[in-house]
Scaffold this motif. Structure first.
Motif, PDB file in Angstrom:
ATOM      1  N   GLN A  26       0.833  -1.207   0.000  1.00 54.76           N
ATOM      2  CA  GLN A  26       0.000   0.000   0.000  1.00 54.76           C
ATOM      3  C   GLN A  26       0.868   1.257   0.000  1.00 54.76           C
ATOM      4  O   GLN A  26       0.563   2.231  -0.685  1.00 54.76           O
ATOM      5  N   TYR A  27       1.946   1.240   0.743  1.00 52.65           N
ATOM      6  CA  TYR A  27       2.857   2.381   0.831  1.00 52.65           C
ATOM      7  C   TYR A  27       3.460   2.699  -0.544  1.00 52.65           C
ATOM      8  O   TYR A  27       3.474   3.850  -0.973  1.00 52.65           O
ATOM      9  N   ASP A  28       3.941   1.672  -1.233  1.00 52.97           N
ATOM     10  CA  ASP A  28       4.513   1.894  -2.562  1.00 52.97           C
ATOM     11  C   ASP A  28       3.451   2.322  -3.569  1.00 52.97           C
ATOM     12  O   ASP A  28       3.721   3.121  -4.464  1.00 52.97           O
ATOM     13  N   CYS A  29       2.247   1.806  -3.433  1.00 47.73           N
ATOM     14  CA  CYS A  29       1.169   2.228  -4.318  1.00 47.73           C
ATOM     15  C   CYS A  29       0.849   3.709  -4.080  1.00 47.73           C
ATOM     16  O   CYS A  29       0.632   4.458  -5.026  1.00 47.73           O
ATOM     17  N   ALA A  30       0.860   4.146  -2.841  1.00 46.79           N
ATOM     18  CA  ALA A  30       0.609   5.557  -2.519  1.00 46.79           C
ATOM     19  C   ALA A  30       1.692   6.449  -3.136  1.00 46.79           C
ATOM     20  O   ALA A  30       1.391   7.550  -3.630  1.00 46.79           O
ATOM     21  N   LYS A  31       2.932   5.991  -3.120  1.00 45.61           N
ATOM     22  CA  LYS A  31       4.011   6.751  -3.774  1.00 45.61           C
ATOM     23  C   LYS A  31       3.774   6.801  -5.284  1.00 45.61           C
ATOM     24  O   LYS A  31       3.986   7.835  -5.920  1.00 45.61           O
ATOM     25  N   TRP A  32       3.311   5.699  -5.862  1.00 44.38           N
ATOM     26  CA  TRP A  32       3.022   5.630  -7.281  1.00 44.38           C
ATOM     27  C   TRP A  32       1.919   6.626  -7.661  1.00 44.38           C
ATOM     28  O   TRP A  32       1.979   7.262  -8.718  1.00 44.38           O
ATOM     29  N   ILE A  33       0.924   6.790  -6.796  1.00 46.52           N
ATOM     30  CA  ILE A  33      -0.167   7.742  -7.046  1.00 46.52           C
ATOM     31  C   ILE A  33       0.381   9.151  -7.210  1.00 46.52           C
ATOM     32  O   ILE A  33      -0.018   9.892  -8.106  1.00 46.52           O
ATOM     33  N   LYS A  34       1.306   9.535  -6.338  1.00 47.00           N
ATOM     34  CA  LYS A  34       1.845  10.903  -6.353  1.00 47.00           C
ATOM     35  C   LYS A  34       2.526  11.251  -7.673  1.00 47.00           C
ATOM     36  O   LYS A  34       2.565  12.411  -8.063  1.00 47.00           O
ATOM     37  N   ASP A  35       3.068  10.263  -8.368  1.00 48.70           N
ATOM     38  CA  ASP A  35       3.756  10.508  -9.633  1.00 48.70           C
ATOM     39  C   ASP A  35       2.820  10.478 -10.837  1.00 48.70           C
ATOM     40  O   ASP A  35       3.277  10.624 -11.972  1.00 48.70           O
ATOM     41  N   GLY A  36       1.528  10.308 -10.605  1.00 47.04           N
ATOM     42  CA  GLY A  36       0.598  10.079 -11.703  1.00 47.04           C
ATOM     43  C   GLY A  36      -0.095  11.280 -12.280  1.00 47.04           C
ATOM     44  O   GLY A  36      -0.765  11.182 -13.290  1.00 47.04           O
ATOM     45  N   GLY A  37       0.029  12.436 -11.675  1.00 45.33           N
ATOM     46  CA  GLY A  37      -0.629  13.622 -12.199  1.00 45.33           C
ATOM     47  C   GLY A  37      -2.036  13.811 -11.659  1.00 45.33           C
ATOM     48  O   GLY A  37      -2.605  12.926 -11.017  1.00 45.33           O
ATOM     49  N   THR A  38      -2.573  14.981 -11.929  1.00 45.80           N
ATOM     50  CA  THR A  38      -3.904  15.356 -11.446  1.00 45.80           C
ATOM     51  C   THR A  38      -4.671  16.095 -12.539  1.00 45.80           C
ATOM     52  O   THR A  38      -4.101  16.528 -13.538  1.00 45.80           O
ATOM     53  N   TYR A  39      -5.956  16.232 -12.306  1.00 46.57           N
ATOM     54  CA  TYR A  39      -6.813  17.067 -13.133  1.00 46.57           C
ATOM     55  C   TYR A  39      -7.744  17.826 -12.200  1.00 46.57           C
ATOM     56  O   TYR A  39      -7.842  17.522 -11.012  1.00 46.57           O
ATOM     57  N   ASN A  40      -8.410  18.853 -12.728  1.00 43.58           N
ATOM     58  CA  ASN A  40      -9.294  19.688 -11.921  1.00 43.58           C
ATOM     59  C   ASN A  40     -10.745  19.533 -12.351  1.00 43.58           C
ATOM     60  O   ASN A  40     -11.023  19.301 -13.529  1.00 43.58           O
ATOM     61  N   GLY A  41     -11.621  19.694 -11.390  1.00 44.21           N
ATOM     62  CA  GLY A  41     -13.052  19.763 -11.646  1.00 44.21           C
ATOM     63  C   GLY A  41     -13.555  21.075 -11.074  1.00 44.21           C
ATOM     64  O   GLY A  41     -13.137  21.485  -9.992  1.00 44.21           O
ATOM     65  N   ILE A  42     -14.410  21.750 -11.806  1.00 44.42           N
ATOM     66  CA  ILE A  42     -14.916  23.050 -11.359  1.00 44.42           C
ATOM     67  C   ILE A  42     -16.428  23.111 -11.545  1.00 44.42           C
ATOM     68  O   ILE A  42     -16.966  22.564 -12.506  1.00 44.42           O
ATOM     69  N   ILE A  43     -17.075  23.741 -10.602  1.00 46.07           N
ATOM     70  CA  ILE A  43     -18.485  24.121 -10.758  1.00 46.07           C
ATOM     71  C   ILE A  43     -18.492  25.642 -10.748  1.00 46.07           C
ATOM     72  O   ILE A  43     -18.019  26.274  -9.799  1.00 46.07           O
ATOM     73  N   LYS A  44     -18.972  26.233 -11.838  1.00 44.22           N
ATOM     74  CA  LYS A  44     -18.979  27.682 -11.984  1.00 44.22           C
ATOM     75  C   LYS A  44     -19.984  28.323 -11.031  1.00 44.22           C
ATOM     76  O   LYS A  44     -21.047  27.776 -10.757  1.00 44.22           O
ATOM     77  N   ALA A  45     -19.631  29.493 -10.553  1.00 47.52           N
ATOM     78  CA  ALA A  45     -20.500  30.250  -9.655  1.00 47.52           C
ATOM     79  C   ALA A  45     -21.744  30.725 -10.410  1.00 47.52           C
ATOM     80  O   ALA A  45     -21.701  30.971 -11.613  1.00 47.52           O
ATOM     81  N   ILE A  46     -22.839  30.851  -9.662  1.00 45.91           N
ATOM     82  CA  ILE A  46     -24.045  31.461 -10.226  1.00 45.91           C
ATOM     83  C   ILE A  46     -24.163  32.873  -9.657  1.00 45.91           C
ATOM     84  O   ILE A  46     -23.717  33.132  -8.532  1.00 45.91           O
ATOM     85  N   PRO A  47     -24.740  33.789 -10.421  1.00 47.46           N
ATOM     86  CA  PRO A  47     -24.898  35.151  -9.900  1.00 47.46           C
ATOM     87  C   PRO A  47     -25.929  35.183  -8.766  1.00 47.46           C
ATOM     88  O   PRO A  47     -26.955  34.508  -8.829  1.00 47.46           O
ATOM     89  N   GLU A  48     -25.620  35.953  -7.739  1.00 49.91           N
ATOM     90  CA  GLU A  48     -26.543  36.072  -6.611  1.00 49.91           C
ATOM     91  C   GLU A  48     -27.633  37.081  -6.956  1.00 49.91           C
ATOM     92  O   GLU A  48     -27.358  38.179  -7.442  1.00 49.91           O
TER      93      GLU A  48
END
Length: 125
Positions: A26-48
């Motif tokens: 599990q420890y080595d798999c967690a290290k492997w995760i860190k080298d894998g990159g990321t992406y972002n998800g966004i929910i746009k704001a609505i006007p108040e």
């Protein structure tokens, strides 16, 4: 006698190919995760407006979360930790999510759906 020696030799070889414990796999798999990159998800704001001013404050600001392209999953049946990679997301990309992808109890957190996970690496123990 030859079969017994061959069996013992093959078992020794197989046991030498893995991690001594789940923790280490599990420890080595967690290290492997860190080298894998990321992406972002966004929910746009609505006007108040006067009509929606009683909604939670998170809907009036852009909500951005970062997600890993990899994850680890313990496979009890085969004594290994599976290293899974996300096939339908791209590192560094930002994806726009729908309002219904907010976590109900934590509106500043998002959930990504319809993900295509595939096994890429195996951490045997």
């Amino acid at each position: 006698m030859k079969n017994a020696i061959a069996s013992i030799a093959s078992l020794s070889f197989l046991s030498a190919c893995g991690y001594p414990s789940f923790y280490e796999a599990q420890y080595d798999c967690a290290k492997w995760i860190k080298d894998g990159g990321t992406y972002n998800g966004i929910i746009k704001a609505i006007p108040e407006t006067n009509n929606n001013k009683n909604q939670m404050k998170e809907v009036f600001i852009d909500t951005l979360n970062t997600f890993s392209l990899r994850k680890c999953q313990k496979d009890l049946e085969t004594n290994q930790v599976l290293g899974l990679i996300l096939k339908n997301r791209v590192a560094g990309q930002t994806y726009v999510f729908n309002e219904n992808q907010r976590l109900e109890n934590s509106p500043s957190r998002l959930i990504d759906r319809n993900l295509d996970w595939q096994v890429e690496k195996r951490f045997r123990y």
